[in-house]
Design an enzyme around this catalytic site. Structure first.
Site, PDB file in Angstrom:
ATOM      1  N   HIS A 201      -8.116  -1.881   0.443  1.00  8.47           N
ATOM      2  CA  HIS A 201      -7.019  -0.912   0.470  1.00  8.47           C
ATOM      3  C   HIS A 201      -6.354  -0.784   1.841  1.00  8.47           C
ATOM      4  O   HIS A 201      -5.520   0.106   2.034  1.00  8.47           O
ATOM      5  CB  HIS A 201      -7.442   0.461  -0.059  1.00  8.47           C
ATOM      6  CG  HIS A 201      -7.842   0.423  -1.500  1.00  8.47           C
ATOM      7  ND1 HIS A 201      -7.051  -0.168  -2.480  1.00  8.47           N
ATOM      8  CD2 HIS A 201      -8.961   0.867  -2.138  1.00  8.47           C
ATOM      9  CE1 HIS A 201      -7.658  -0.072  -3.650  1.00  8.47           C
ATOM     10  NE2 HIS A 201      -8.815   0.542  -3.483  1.00  8.47           N
TER      11      HIS A 201
ATOM     12  N   GLU B  13       0.845  -1.187   0.000  1.00  5.41           N
ATOM     13  CA  GLU B  13       0.000   0.000   0.000  1.00  5.41           C
ATOM     14  C   GLU B  13       0.885   1.243   0.000  1.00  5.41           C
ATOM     15  O   GLU B  13       1.934   1.279   0.659  1.00  5.41           O
ATOM     16  CB  GLU B  13      -0.921   0.022   1.217  1.00  5.41           C
ATOM     17  CG  GLU B  13      -2.050  -0.998   1.166  1.00  5.41           C
ATOM     18  CD  GLU B  13      -3.052  -0.730   0.064  1.00  5.41           C
ATOM     19  OE1 GLU B  13      -3.221   0.452  -0.306  1.00  5.41           O
ATOM     20  OE2 GLU B  13      -3.662  -1.690  -0.418  1.00  5.41           O
TER      21      GLU B  13
END
Length: 326
Positions: A280, A124
């Site tokens: 996410h 990420e």
């Protein structure tokens, strides 16, 4: 920090409230809720308290909440200090096996693999890497073996920019506090990761080279083709040799099922696998990709390396599948 969940017939909405008590870690707004029929709460506006470090609204499904608990994000990094706290243990999961347990009934189609272990990775952070999560899966029986998870502190950003970056990225997921508590520089992350791999006999620093009977599995080429080399350059280190090849699950999916999947969410939807956690949030995405991988192994897929980086020209990557996601 504490949150109040307001319950309607099927959805629960969280509102951030101030609390003098420190917030336990969390990965998601999905919270195991006590009975929604408590006589202590008004029928029109039933509420239950939950511990999260988020100031952003989030939504959960009440039916899911009764069965599923978010991972303790301090525990995933080996830093949980509340393992003797019954309330904390009741609210947060400390065992990846809960979500990654492979059913023995799924083994009848399992095929021999040329690899022993699969390292599912989903980074990420677009500007710099913010999260480095890896889940280790046994290729022979689909079992979860171990995890490595670190939040990563950017190398060149100002403190103000980091604060804004993390608030924008993780504040809405409720994990900005745990990120600030635990994030370490990328160089340190790689050092700890190499020790973790050595413990599992996946790679020996003195020998260098590729992984030993193991491969990274990613959902796309971006993580290892693009982001790792970019971050290594920013952190002023050479791209490690173990990042030279990988398996892009999108390409495997395309060639095995004969249909195109542009990402993890498409795979989950087509395979009718429910999403767990926050999309996410790296550790949650990695877990969901691992669940897709387990399903594909159970369906009889044979995994192959899909991309290799040139050792002489690091920016040169050879893609090994003709039929691939571009």
């Amino acid at each position: 920090m504490a949150l109040v969940a307001r319950v309607s017939t099927r959805r629960v909405f969280f509102r951030h409230l101030h609390s003098p008590f420190p917030s336990p870690l969390t990965t998601h707004a999905f919270i195991p809720l006590p009975s929604l029929s408590s006589p202590c709460l008004p029928a029109r506006n039933r509420a239950v308290t939950a511990c999260l470090s988020s100031s952003a609204p989030a939504v959960i499904d009440a039916q899911t909440a009764g069965r599923w608990k978010p991972m303790c994000l301090y525990h995933t990094q080996g830093k949980c200090t509340k393992m003797d706290d019954a309330l904390h243990l009741a609210k947060f999961n400390h065992d990846f096996m809960v979500d990654l347990k492979a059913s023995t009934r799924s083994l009848n189609k399992l095929r021999p693999q040329n690899l022993d272990y699969l390292l599912v990775l989903d980074l990420e952070g677009r500007v710099e890497i913010l999260e480095f999560p890896v889940l280790m899966i046994d290729a022979k029986n689909m079992d979860f073996i171990d995890s490595f998870h670190r939040f990563v502190r950017p190398a060149v950003m100002s403190e103000q920019r980091i604060k804004e970056y993390i608030e924008g990225k993780y504040g809405k997921l409720g994990v900005d506090r745990v990120w600030h508590d635990t994030a370490i520089p990328f160089k340190d992350v790689l050092h700890e990761f190499e020790l973790w791999m050595k413990k599992h006999h996946l790679w020996v620093k003195e020998q260098g080279g590729l992984l030993n009977r193991a491969a990274f599995v990613t959902c796309g080429n971006w993580d290892l083709k693009t982001k790792i080399p970019e971050q290594c350059k920013v952190s002023k280190i050479k791209t490690p040799s173990y990042f030279m090849e990988w398996i892009n699950l999108k390409d495997i999916y395309l060639n095995f099922y004969k249909r195109r999947a542009t990402g993890m969410m498409t795979m989950l939807r087509e395979l009718e696998i429910p999403l767990l956690g926050s999309h996410h949030l790296g550790i949650d995405d990695t877990k969901n990709i691992a669940r897709v991988l387990q399903r594909m192994l159970a369906d009889g897929v044979i995994l192959q390396i899909t991309a290799k980086r040139s050792s002489s020209v690091p920016g040169d990557v050879k893609f090994l599948f003709t039929n691939r996601i571009r």
